[in-house]
Design a protein around this motif. Structure first.
Motif, PDB file in Angstrom:
ATOM      1  N   PHE A 249       6.031  20.403  -0.938  1.00 48.65           N
ATOM      2  CA  PHE A 249       4.937  21.079  -1.616  1.00 48.65           C
ATOM      3  C   PHE A 249       4.624  20.334  -2.907  1.00 48.65           C
ATOM      4  N   ARG A 250       3.450  20.614  -3.432  1.00 39.07           N
ATOM      5  CA  ARG A 250       3.039  20.032  -4.705  1.00 39.07           C
ATOM      6  C   ARG A 250       3.595  20.883  -5.841  1.00 39.07           C
ATOM      7  N   ASP A 251       3.858  20.260  -6.967  1.00 42.42           N
ATOM      8  CA  ASP A 251       4.390  21.013  -8.102  1.00 42.42           C
ATOM      9  C   ASP A 251       3.447  22.135  -8.510  1.00 42.42           C
ATOM     10  N   GLY A 252       2.148  21.862  -8.328  1.00 44.20           N
ATOM     11  CA  GLY A 252       1.176  22.886  -8.687  1.00 44.20           C
ATOM     12  C   GLY A 252       0.958  23.938  -7.614  1.00 44.20           C
ATOM     13  N   SER A 253       1.773  23.879  -6.547  1.00 40.40           N
ATOM     14  CA  SER A 253       1.620  24.857  -5.468  1.00 40.40           C
ATOM     15  C   SER A 253       2.146  26.231  -5.848  1.00 40.40           C
ATOM     16  N   PHE A 254       2.918  26.281  -6.933  1.00 43.24           N
ATOM     17  CA  PHE A 254       3.560  27.537  -7.307  1.00 43.24           C
ATOM     18  C   PHE A 254       2.902  28.117  -8.553  1.00 43.24           C
ATOM     19  N   ARG A 255       2.755  29.421  -8.544  1.00 44.74           N
ATOM     20  CA  ARG A 255       2.066  30.086  -9.649  1.00 44.74           C
ATOM     21  C   ARG A 255       2.858  29.980 -10.953  1.00 44.74           C
ATOM     22  N   ASN A 256       4.190  29.957 -10.824  1.00 46.31           N
ATOM     23  CA  ASN A 256       5.044  29.913 -12.011  1.00 46.31           C
ATOM     24  C   ASN A 256       6.430  29.415 -11.610  1.00 46.31           C
TER      25      ASN A 256
END
Length: 643
Positions: free
Chosen positions: A613-620
């Protein structure tokens, strides 16, 4: 006066040092070497220890003697092979053909970078390598430490132009760095090629006399002298050029193995003419045969009593003895058995000396190759092939004919082999791979990886430029497209001419995936503390370059994870999020922002071997911990990564 006018005067004083070196070179050519001056420039120089020895009648103390092969820049070349790079391969679907189904690869960019990028995915995977590198004839390449470039780029980078823009030098034989630059260019590429080759693999290298000795030295050092197989002499033209007293009509193809103990090569196929020599006039149950000699090849006529006896013709009773002090190849018991089985031929009407019947069914499936290849097409055929496919484009001077490479493929590859050519030029190798797969009835599954620098190939106003070709890489890709379509059309026509009961031939893989070498997809996020601004901090929220796509990211992940570039790639939409699926469950990736837990669970339920996954795939940050928990519960064996 020459046709080009009077010779220009050199409006400068004579360089006496260079004159002296040339005079010494005429007397003792073996003492001439290449040295680096105080400015780091390679120049022609003298090995003074060796010169002292030449001028002495006794032994002269000097540096310790040893057998080695070196040049100025060798250490840098070794370091260069091991130096890591921050590069990636960006997929270019619009220039590819049959992207979804093909297993062939075309990489556009510096072949040194390409070889490094392929290390994880294709380590010990290539069955056969063929390369046709620059021959270093004095004008066929310009080199600057890391890659071949066009003259203008080289001049800009090295300052090799005067204020008026005139070039001051080029890579020719008068330059001191003439051989060293060529060796430094090729050495790291050969080192990387060695790691890609399978243990049972083989590498073929085309070369002419300019750098043949140096190439042998490099290959002996990298591959090992024991892994040298042979040097093929390829007759490249029917008549020699008439501009010399002795004109070269041949080139060389060096052959080395990765491990000669595990090497597998194939015999040469018999021609129809050779097969037709076998006849069966007596309807022998073993089938067609040819007469062979029964005399042993005894060196010096050595006499062996047990092998010297009369052979009696059972039809006439006539006795036949070996020639003076000679021997038969077999003992009496074996000869009697052969006569009993009608495997000895006594000539037409029983009026000849005994011969051994050599049956086609007993001999090997092929014949031994020789080191002289005069049975494959000349270089002019390569030019005709290009003309037929692309029109009269004079970009390449006598490119290799596909028939030559087809024969090398028959010798060095298997049906399902991976073939690599990292100096692919006009892509003759790719053409030959597709052609041989077609000759196998379409059942051949050899696949190729071609690598070519997007080197400018055309002068302004040239026919190639008018046809829309700007680089050698563009010509290579177009040749693959057109050669593939020609092969497909020929097979389809052959299939149409067969009866309904005739076996239909398959269309081989004539597609290819194009990748272009570029800088890494990831931003350089390392700044000194004082360089941080609000703008740079906001930019760190997403560590991916703004011009890169999900597909770019996917293939960099595949390279880093060591997955082949030809694996099947499908995309699936899950609750509005795009998910990339590679080779079933080999890899599943999602680079969307703010992925929901439900989507993550759905991906985990596929139980992929790898998930990214991309690091920005997670909200927090808790979201990152959540995904670990989800996969540990649902797919504990999945290797999970974030970029």
């Amino acid at each position: 006066m020459s046709k080009s006018g009077p010779e220009y005067l050199k409006m400068e004083t004579t360089n006496t040092t260079e004159d002296h070196i040339e005079k010494i070179a005429s007397l003792f050519p073996n003492v001439i070497t290449e040295i680096e001056d105080d400015e780091g420039i390679l120049r022609k120089g003298i090995d003074f220890d060796l010169l002292r020895q030449e001028l002495s009648g006794g032994y002269v103390e000097g540096r310790e003697e040893r057998y080695d092969f070196t040049w100025v820049g060798k250490r840098k070349a070794i370091v260069e092979a091991n130096r890591p790079i921050k590069k990636t391969l960006r997929p270019c679907m619009e220039e590819s053909k049959n992207w979804e189904d093909t297993q062939n690869i075309f990489i556009e960019g510096d072949n040194l970078d390409a070889m490094k990028l392929l290390q994880e995915s294709y380590l010990n995977s290539v069955k056969m390598i063929y390369i046709d590198p620059p021959y270093n004839t004095g004008n066929d390449f310009i080199y600057n430490d890391r890659f071949v470039m066009d003259a203008d780029e080289y001049d800009e980078e090295t300052g090799a132009v005067d204020d008026a823009g005139n070039r001051m030098f080029k890579n020719n034989k008068e330059r001191g760095r003439y051989h060293s630059d060529w060796c430094s260019m090729l050495y790291p590429r050969l080192k990387l090629a060695h790691t890609l080759l399978r243990d049972d693999g083989v590498i073929f290298l085309s070369i002419d006399e300019h750098e043949m000795p140096n190439l042998r030295h490099m290959m002996n050092e990298i591959f090992g002298e024991d892994n040298y197989i042979e040097s093929i002499i390829w007759k490249k033209r029917s008549t020699p050029p008439n501009d010399k007293i002795i004109g070269a009509a041949h080139e060389y193809i060096l052959i080395y193995s990765k491990d000669i103990q595990k090497l597998s090569l194939n015999l040469r196929e018999r021609t129809n003419e050779q097969i037709e020599r076998y006849q069966n006039p007596d309807n022998h149950p073993k089938g067609p045969w040819v007469p062979g000699d029964l005399m042993a090849n005894v060196k010096g006529g050595r006499y062996v009593k047990s092998l010297n006896f009369p052979i009696i013709n059972p039809n006439t009773g006539e006795e036949h003895y070996p020639s003076s002090n000679g021997n038969w190849r077999f003992n009496k018991d074996k000869i009697d058995e052969l006569i009993k089985n009608n495997e000895i031929y006594f000539g037409k009407d029983n009026k000849g000396r005994p011969k051994l019947k050599r049956f086609l069914s007993d001999v090997k499936k092929g014949i031994t190759y020789t080191t002289i290849w005069d049975f494959v097409p000349f270089n002019t055929v390569g030019s005709k092939e290009m003309a037929e496919l692309l029109g009269n484009l004079t970009v390449f001077n006598n490119p290799k004919p596909s028939g030559l490479i087809v024969e090398l493929l028959k010798l060095g590859s298997l049906n399902n082999s991976l073939i690599l050519d990292f100096f692919s030029g006009s892509c003759t190798t790719a053409h030959a791979v597709m052609q041989l797969n077609a000759e196998d009835g379409g059942s051949g599954t050899r696949k190729f990886i071609m690598v070519q620098l997007p080197e400018p190939c055309c002068d302004e106003g040239s026919e190639a430029l008018k046809a829309g070709f700007h680089t050698i890489a563009e010509i290579g890709k177009e040749r693959i497209r057109r050669a593939g379509e020609k092969i497909k059309a020929e097979l389809e026509e052959a299939n149409r001419q067969k009866t309904l009961d005739g076996e239909q031939m398959k269309i081989p893989d004539i597609g290819f995936r194009v990748f272009k070498i570029d800088d890494t997809n990831m931003k350089d996020v390392y700044y000194a503390a004082e360089d941080y601004t609000q703008e740079t901090i906001e930019g760190l929220v997403d560590n991916v370059r703004g011009d890169r796509t999900d597909t770019d990211l996917l293939y960099q992940v595949m390279i880093n994870w060591g997955l082949p570039l030809d694996l099947r790639h499908e995309m699936e939409t899950i609750d509005g999020y795009t998910v990339h699926i590679v080779d079933g469950n080999a890899l599943v990736a999602c680079f969307e922002a703010n992925i929901s837990e439900d989507v993550m669970r759905t991906i985990a339920e596929k139980k992929p071997l790898r998930a990214v996954f991309r690091d920005g795939s997670f909200r927090n940050s808790p979201g990152k911990l959540n995904i670990e928990g989800i996969f540990k519960t649902i797919a504990p064996d999945t290797k999970l990564r974030v970029i």
